[in-house]
Design an enzyme around this catalytic site. Sequence first.
Site, PDB file in Angstrom:
ATOM      1  N   ASP A  39      -7.945 -17.505  -6.276  1.00 60.22           N
ATOM      2  CA  ASP A  39      -9.156 -17.904  -6.987  1.00 60.22           C
ATOM      3  C   ASP A  39      -9.878 -19.042  -6.281  1.00 60.22           C
ATOM      4  O   ASP A  39      -9.332 -19.673  -5.386  1.00 60.22           O
ATOM      5  CB  ASP A  39      -8.778 -18.472  -8.366  1.00 60.22           C
ATOM      6  CG  ASP A  39      -8.237 -17.410  -9.286  1.00 60.22           C
ATOM      7  OD1 ASP A  39      -8.608 -16.246  -9.129  1.00 60.22           O
ATOM      8  OD2 ASP A  39      -7.441 -17.779 -10.160  1.00 60.22           O
TER       9      ASP A  39
ATOM     10  N   LYS B  79     -15.101 -17.066  -8.023  1.00 58.51           N
ATOM     11  CA  LYS B  79     -16.546 -17.104  -8.100  1.00 58.51           C
ATOM     12  C   LYS B  79     -17.068 -17.941  -6.941  1.00 58.51           C
ATOM     13  O   LYS B  79     -16.586 -19.029  -6.670  1.00 58.51           O
ATOM     14  CB  LYS B  79     -16.947 -17.760  -9.415  1.00 58.51           C
ATOM     15  CG  LYS B  79     -18.402 -17.643  -9.745  1.00 58.51           C
ATOM     16  CD  LYS B  79     -18.580 -18.048 -11.188  1.00 58.51           C
ATOM     17  CE  LYS B  79     -20.002 -18.436 -11.460  1.00 58.51           C
ATOM     18  NZ  LYS B  79     -20.165 -18.735 -12.885  1.00 58.51           N
TER      19      LYS B  79
ATOM     20  N   MET C 271     -12.697 -26.639 -18.998  1.00 61.26           N
ATOM     21  CA  MET C 271     -13.902 -25.785 -19.021  1.00 61.26           C
ATOM     22  C   MET C 271     -14.937 -26.254 -20.029  1.00 61.26           C
ATOM     23  O   MET C 271     -15.573 -25.442 -20.682  1.00 61.26           O
ATOM     24  CB  MET C 271     -13.502 -24.329 -19.342  1.00 61.26           C
ATOM     25  CG  MET C 271     -12.674 -23.700 -18.266  1.00 61.26           C
ATOM     26  SD  MET C 271     -12.145 -22.044 -18.709  1.00 61.26           S
ATOM     27  CE  MET C 271     -10.706 -22.368 -19.697  1.00 61.26           C
TER      28      MET C 271
END
Length: 549
Positions: free
Chosen positions: A48, A70, A204
């Site tokens: 990741d 991402k 987050m």
Amino acid sequence: MTDNSVSSQVPGIALPVAVLVGAGPGDPNLITLAGVAMLAQAKVVIYDALANKRLLIHCPPDTEYIFVGKRAQEHTLSQDQINTLLVEKCRELMAQRQHFGRFVVRLKGGDPYVFGRGGEEGQVLSEAKIPFTVIPGITAGIAGPAYAGIPVTHRNFTSTVTFITGHQQENESDKPALSDSGDVGANVDYSALAKLGGTLVFYMGVKTLPDITQRLITAGMATNTPAAVVRMATHPEQQTVIGQLGTISALVKQANIQAPAITIIGQVVTMRKQLNWFENRPLFGQTVLVTRTRQQAGELSRQLEALGAKVIEAPTIEIVQPADPQAAHAAISKMNDYDCVVFTSANGVRATWAAMQDLKMDARDFAAAVGAIGPATAAALQTLGITPEIVGEEAIGEQLAAALMDYFGSATDRTDHQDLDLSGIEFLLLRAEIARPALVNMLRNAGAEVDDVPVYQTRMAKVLPVEATTALGNGTINWLTFTSATTAKNLHAMLSADLREAVKHCHRLSIGPMTTKALCDLGWPPTVEAQRHDIPGMVEMLLRHIHGH
Ligand code: SAH
């Protein structure tokens, strides 16, 4: 299952094929030994954005790397696609007869089972009957606060710590990682959190921070409860914002803090005043460009990083075979015939050692006395188990010549090296293609026989890493370090006119007089020159300059 019997050396017993590995919070040293051992056996690594790419150096050369995180402007895999890929790669591996001892490593930021959807990946593997193991990692919710000077528990303040996602599960269409959108967790009971108090750690939750703090306040939590947000925790770019429950979201917005960041709410935040070790390191906040060869950069980079700097390596020099490798081999194979073998660089030591291995020689072939120009060259010899008899103090040819004369010289007047007699003494110099003649001349003038043999040559590197040119262009580099005249000249030759200009706006650190001269000739006079002309001397000068001693 048929697949399983293939995975096993013993029929009917399933051996692990996949492993979920916690990569730790970012600093590549914060992975477990077990995690590193797994990377060393990886056939495939699926990783990741939050797992530091530098960890991949632990993998064998034939490992396949698959990035599923991402990244700006790149298509990203959905969690379902990641699950499918994981199973596919495991099946591929299991289909190979000789897969035993190799793994599909799913490398995930922090701990795989803390807000990382590792549990779901484990379920998928389990359903696919793929045996797997789990290696926990240091989660960002503990490491982040620790690196910001905040212990998540403390006897005087709290006996509970709660980890919470600031990101609503239902809205989370894909992976967690850097993604930080959506609403605040609807299934989180904020009045219970407000009542419990203690330390609250939110993952987050940058975008949703105003909502999180408002809900806690509405539920009755005091607006003056200490709060902190730590972005890019454990990285050299770490950034911390300190405030209170009532002010933190405005402060975070003002500081333009983006994901990934951890929010800590609770009295423990006040401990930072005393415990902020990471951001107080002497070179924290400094970005340093290191222009040495890739082989040599390590030591300087490590020392600077240990002091808190962000280091970008931009090797300007490559080390290659000498023009006449046969001559080097011939001389090295006869090195026992000399009275003394002399090295004038760590590169010379490494090149000689490589040649010795080609020639099936080993450390026993160092029967002659060994001379090293300075401590770094001596250290390179030490790693081979060879302690040089003669070591120059400051890595200057003239000084080594003097030290060699002291060692071998037979004159009566030992205070004046000029009078020393080296006649009959045979030296073998193993050094770079182009070297300063001072050492050879002094030894020959004293009557010695000197065979001067190039064992390697340096040439300009082909390209600079993009990271280095980008940082120069952005003006984010504070210091450039130059360890030789050549690194200065090569960097100049490799840069565009714009970037040459950009170098003028950075500080420049020179290792010594020759490098300083080259820098001045290029229009880049150094901000400072090291007093001791070696790596520790450079680091010391940098510290002195920045801290004004
Ligand atoms: N499994 C991970 C968490 C994944 S969720 C772990 O155990 O750490 C992703 C969130 O983790 C980010 O949005 C951020 O809140 C947090 N995070 C991960 N790495 C971080 C870092 N280096 N600094 C600050 N927050 C981090």
